[in-house]
Design a protein around this motif. Structure first.
Motif, PDB file in Angstrom:
ATOM      1  N   SER A   4       0.844  -1.190   0.000  1.00 44.89           N
ATOM      2  CA  SER A   4       0.000   0.000   0.000  1.00 44.89           C
ATOM      3  C   SER A   4       0.877   1.237   0.000  1.00 44.89           C
ATOM      4  O   SER A   4       2.069   1.185   0.314  1.00 44.89           O
ATOM      5  CB  SER A   4      -0.923  -0.008   1.224  1.00 44.89           C
ATOM      6  OG  SER A   4      -0.145   0.095   2.401  1.00 44.89           O
ATOM      7  N   VAL A   5       0.274   2.355  -0.407  1.00 43.74           N
ATOM      8  CA  VAL A   5       0.967   3.644  -0.458  1.00 43.74           C
ATOM      9  C   VAL A   5       0.046   4.645   0.223  1.00 43.74           C
ATOM     10  O   VAL A   5      -1.131   4.752  -0.146  1.00 43.74           O
ATOM     11  CB  VAL A   5       1.197   4.094  -1.929  1.00 43.74           C
ATOM     12  CG1 VAL A   5       1.976   5.405  -1.983  1.00 43.74           C
ATOM     13  CG2 VAL A   5       1.923   3.008  -2.719  1.00 43.74           C
ATOM     14  N   GLY A   6       0.555   5.356   1.227  1.00 40.90           N
ATOM     15  CA  GLY A   6      -0.325   6.308   1.911  1.00 40.90           C
ATOM     16  C   GLY A   6       0.468   7.253   2.781  1.00 40.90           C
ATOM     17  O   GLY A   6       1.701   7.270   2.725  1.00 40.90           O
ATOM     18  N   LYS A   7      -0.243   8.016   3.557  1.00 40.17           N
ATOM     19  CA  LYS A   7       0.430   9.035   4.388  1.00 40.17           C
ATOM     20  C   LYS A   7       1.301   8.404   5.476  1.00 40.17           C
ATOM     21  O   LYS A   7       2.472   8.715   5.582  1.00 40.17           O
ATOM     22  CB  LYS A   7      -0.623   9.950   5.033  1.00 40.17           C
ATOM     23  CG  LYS A   7      -1.128  11.015   4.074  1.00 40.17           C
ATOM     24  CD  LYS A   7      -0.110  12.160   3.909  1.00 40.17           C
ATOM     25  CE  LYS A   7      -0.482  13.023   2.718  1.00 40.17           C
ATOM     26  NZ  LYS A   7       0.614  13.159   1.745  1.00 40.17           N
ATOM     27  N   VAL A   8       0.704   7.508   6.271  1.00 40.55           N
ATOM     28  CA  VAL A   8       1.483   6.870   7.342  1.00 40.55           C
ATOM     29  C   VAL A   8       1.214   5.369   7.309  1.00 40.55           C
ATOM     30  O   VAL A   8       0.059   4.943   7.279  1.00 40.55           O
ATOM     31  CB  VAL A   8       1.064   7.416   8.732  1.00 40.55           C
ATOM     32  CG1 VAL A   8       1.962   6.803   9.817  1.00 40.55           C
ATOM     33  CG2 VAL A   8       1.158   8.937   8.775  1.00 40.55           C
ATOM     34  N   ARG A   9       2.270   4.592   7.225  1.00 43.91           N
ATOM     35  CA  ARG A   9       2.135   3.124   7.247  1.00 43.91           C
ATOM     36  C   ARG A   9       2.744   2.615   8.545  1.00 43.91           C
ATOM     37  O   ARG A   9       3.600   3.284   9.148  1.00 43.91           O
ATOM     38  CB  ARG A   9       2.893   2.472   6.084  1.00 43.91           C
ATOM     39  CG  ARG A   9       2.563   2.965   4.699  1.00 43.91           C
ATOM     40  CD  ARG A   9       1.194   2.518   4.256  1.00 43.91           C
ATOM     41  NE  ARG A   9       0.230   3.606   4.430  1.00 43.91           N
ATOM     42  CZ  ARG A   9      -1.044   3.551   4.114  1.00 43.91           C
ATOM     43  NH1 ARG A   9      -1.559   2.456   3.615  1.00 43.91           N
ATOM     44  NH2 ARG A   9      -1.833   4.580   4.308  1.00 43.91           N
ATOM     45  N   SER A  10       2.373   1.420   8.946  1.00 45.98           N
ATOM     46  CA  SER A  10       2.977   0.858  10.156  1.00 45.98           C
ATOM     47  C   SER A  10       3.164  -0.643   9.973  1.00 45.98           C
ATOM     48  O   SER A  10       2.681  -1.215   8.986  1.00 45.98           O
ATOM     49  CB  SER A  10       2.074   1.140  11.363  1.00 45.98           C
ATOM     50  OG  SER A  10       0.823   0.550  11.122  1.00 45.98           O
ATOM     51  N   GLY A  11       3.875  -1.260  10.891  1.00 41.44           N
ATOM     52  CA  GLY A  11       3.969  -2.727  10.868  1.00 41.44           C
ATOM     53  C   GLY A  11       5.260  -3.263  10.320  1.00 41.44           C
ATOM     54  O   GLY A  11       5.401  -4.470  10.155  1.00 41.44           O
ATOM     55  N   GLY A  12       6.243  -2.401  10.012  1.00 40.85           N
ATOM     56  CA  GLY A  12       7.522  -2.912   9.517  1.00 40.85           C
ATOM     57  C   GLY A  12       8.615  -1.888   9.746  1.00 40.85           C
ATOM     58  O   GLY A  12       8.324  -0.748  10.104  1.00 40.85           O
ATOM     59  N   PRO A  13       9.871  -2.292   9.547  1.00 38.29           N
ATOM     60  CA  PRO A  13      10.968  -1.332   9.705  1.00 38.29           C
ATOM     61  C   PRO A  13      10.819  -0.178   8.706  1.00 38.29           C
ATOM     62  O   PRO A  13      10.419  -0.399   7.555  1.00 38.29           O
ATOM     63  CB  PRO A  13      12.214  -2.163   9.409  1.00 38.29           C
ATOM     64  CG  PRO A  13      11.730  -3.397   8.730  1.00 38.29           C
ATOM     65  CD  PRO A  13      10.314  -3.615   9.132  1.00 38.29           C
ATOM     66  N   ARG A  14      11.125   1.049   9.141  1.00 38.14           N
ATOM     67  CA  ARG A  14      10.875   2.235   8.319  1.00 38.14           C
ATOM     68  C   ARG A  14      12.207   2.865   7.910  1.00 38.14           C
ATOM     69  O   ARG A  14      13.116   2.977   8.733  1.00 38.14           O
ATOM     70  CB  ARG A  14      10.065   3.219   9.165  1.00 38.14           C
ATOM     71  CG  ARG A  14       9.549   4.424   8.450  1.00 38.14           C
ATOM     72  CD  ARG A  14       8.597   5.187   9.378  1.00 38.14           C
ATOM     73  NE  ARG A  14       8.188   6.452   8.793  1.00 38.14           N
ATOM     74  CZ  ARG A  14       8.963   7.525   8.724  1.00 38.14           C
ATOM     75  NH1 ARG A  14      10.182   7.502   9.221  1.00 38.14           N
ATOM     76  NH2 ARG A  14       8.511   8.633   8.153  1.00 38.14           N
ATOM     77  N   ARG A  15      12.306   3.229   6.624  1.00 37.98           N
ATOM     78  CA  ARG A  15      13.503   3.928   6.148  1.00 37.98           C
ATOM     79  C   ARG A  15      13.088   5.204   5.464  1.00 37.98           C
ATOM     80  O   ARG A  15      12.286   5.189   4.522  1.00 37.98           O
ATOM     81  CB  ARG A  15      14.255   3.041   5.153  1.00 37.98           C
ATOM     82  CG  ARG A  15      15.736   2.937   5.434  1.00 37.98           C
ATOM     83  CD  ARG A  15      16.427   2.123   4.358  1.00 37.98           C
ATOM     84  NE  ARG A  15      16.671   2.932   3.159  1.00 37.98           N
ATOM     85  CZ  ARG A  15      17.531   3.949   3.103  1.00 37.98           C
ATOM     86  NH1 ARG A  15      18.238   4.288   4.151  1.00 37.98           N
ATOM     87  NH2 ARG A  15      17.690   4.617   1.981  1.00 37.98           N
TER      88      ARG A  15
END
Ligand code: NCD
Ligand code: ZN
Ligand code: ZN
Length: 463
Positions: free
Chosen positions: A49-60
């Motif tokens: 998915s593509v969106g403003k804020v995602r969660s649930g995985g490491p973020r870079r």
């Protein structure tokens, strides 16, 4: 299993499946413009998915750099098998592609032996497995009628040569075309065509430089063969390779055919160099023709950008002009040259993304080239402040030269393939897990924005 196109259309692609392996955050080229987003990438290597804020995985977070879809180059010659290996191999050429931001290459069949049978195709496919840094679609040559049905079960597309060129001595004759079109129409595979009419080549005066080469294989000969293509029955999935003039662009647009232009025909003319390093088929044209082609590209009138990466050893290009082979390398420089043009305001980034990523991916039926749910996470991170210049010797291709020596480029800083980094700080860090791919969907299918020749023409999308 439903095709990716069907999954996308039914909306299932938007639903996260499995866990999130990575979230890439930053300004990304999504739906025709740069916007601040977070891209969730699944452990299957697809964009969830593509969106403003995602969660649930490491973020870079990519900081000031931008995230772009990686490019698809539907026209390369990797000289494997048969060589010369001093020019290129599948191993070297696919690393060059990765460094140049190209995530999938369409490899042409004019190797030695030519790919005219299933056996020749299998031999080539064996050379991809375990040696390729990016995915490879292998074209076949449909010129041996009894081998065709078997060949069609393997190839990712067909390539037709209507004039002599490197390793092609007996091109398809115009009288043979109706029968060939009829046979090819059974397969619904992409068909790319080298369109020059050798009956209109001039023998006098003997060519001794790129200007002479342009007189020898003139614009008329290209136009004549392009007209044959406009007469082909629909719906064949045709692409005219390396179109060189605005006149050709008009003809093909009116006919609604897909076609490509190369960086060398867009940026170089018959006067850019005087030796055989600027000898290529079709020839580099006059500066007036070149400008017409470039203006058409800038207006979004050319569907596809392709490199026609055709390296030859430097020694062979040093031979007397008439004996030197035709072709120039380009897979590693295609996107970087155009990113520099976009940075300088000479080319709209949105138009570039459509021509270098989205349309060639659709034409080859591949779920790449767009930052959208369900597509493979084949992405680039580009820092537009990092300009450099082309140095032929420093390119990955063993041929060691480029017709763009000294030109300004912006190289991708990172390249992700299926969500895994294969280029880091401009260096290749990946593995040789590139695969042989075939079209996964036909044009129209999985294509929410129109035909491979049409599609979106985004507005200004400033960097
Ligand atoms: C190509 C090659 O060297 O394989 N040469 C070229 O001048 N473009 C063949 C081709 O695309 O015509
Ligand atoms: Zn060609
Ligand atoms: Zn070619």
């Amino acid at each position: 299993m439903p095709s990716p196109a069907r999954r996308r259309r039914s909306g299932e692609g938007a639903r996260p499946s499995g866990s999130t392996a990575l979230i890439l955050a930053g300004r990304a080229f999504v739906r025709g413009r740069l916007q601040s987003v977070e891209i969730a990438i699944g452990d299957d290597g697809r964009i969830q998915s593509v969106g403003k804020v995602r969660s649930g995985g490491p973020r870079r977070d990519v900081g000031d750099a931008v995230i772009l879809p990686a490019a698809v180059d539907l026209h390369v010659h990797l000289r494997d098998p048969g060589g010369p290996a001093e020019a290129e191999t599948i191993a070297t050429g696919t690393v060059g592609a990765a460094l140049g931001g190209v995530t999938l290459v369409g490899e042409m069949p004019n190797t030695r032996p030519p790919v005219t049978s299933a056996e020749a195709w299998e031999e080539k496919a064996r050379r991809v497995e375990g040696r390729a840094a990016v995915d490879v679609l292998l074209y076949g040559s449909p010129t041996v009628p009894r081998a065709l049905p078997d060949l069609a079960r393997h190839v990712g597309g067909f390539k037709l040569y209507l004039s002599p060129t490197t390793a092609i001595e007996t091109p398809v004759r115009p009288a043979e075309l109706p029968d060939l079109w009829r046979r090819l129409s059974e397969y619904r595979l992409p068909i790319s065509v080298h369109a020059e009419d050798p009956a209109l080549f001039r023998t006098e005066p003997p060519p001794v430089d790129p200007e002479g080469w342009n007189q020898h294989r003139p614009v008329d000969s290209e136009m004549s063969a392009l007209r044959w293509l406009t007469e082909a029955p629909r719906p064949l999935r045709l692409n005219a390779a390396h179109v060189t003039t605005a006149e050709g662009v008009r003809l093909l647009r009116e006919a609604g055919l897909c076609f490509e232009a190369t960086p060398h025909h867009l940026l170089l003319s018959e006067r850019s160099g005087s030796d055989a390093r600027h000898k290529v088929n079709p020839p580099l044209r006059s500066e007036v023709e070149r400008r017409g082609l470039w203006d058409a590209f800038r207006r979004g009138e050319i569907p596809v950008l392709a490199s026609d990466h055709a390296p030859h050893p430097g020694d062979s290009k040093g031979l007397p002009f008439d004996r030197a082979p035709s072709g120039v390398p380009g897979v590693e420089t295609m996107l970087p040259l155009m990113l520099a043009k976009a940075r300088n305001g000479e080319l709209d980034l949105g138009l570039l993304m459509v021509a270098a990523c989205d349309r060639p991916a659709r034409w080859l039926g591949q779920p790449v080239g767009r930052i959208a749910p369900g597509h493979r996470a084949n992405l680039l991170v580009v820092d537009f402040t990092q300009r450099s210049t082309v140095v032929g010797r420093a390119l990955r291709s063993p041929c060691g030269w480029s017709p763009f020596e000294g030109w300004e480029v912006i190289r991708p800083r990172e390249h992700y393939r299926d969500g895994v980094r294969i280029v880091e700080a401009g260096e290749f860090v990946g593995t040789t897990t590139g695969r042989v791919v075939r079209p996964e969907f036909a044009p129209g299918e999985g294509d929410d924005e129109g035909s491979p020749t049409g599609g979106p023409v985004p507005g200004r999308s400033g960097i």
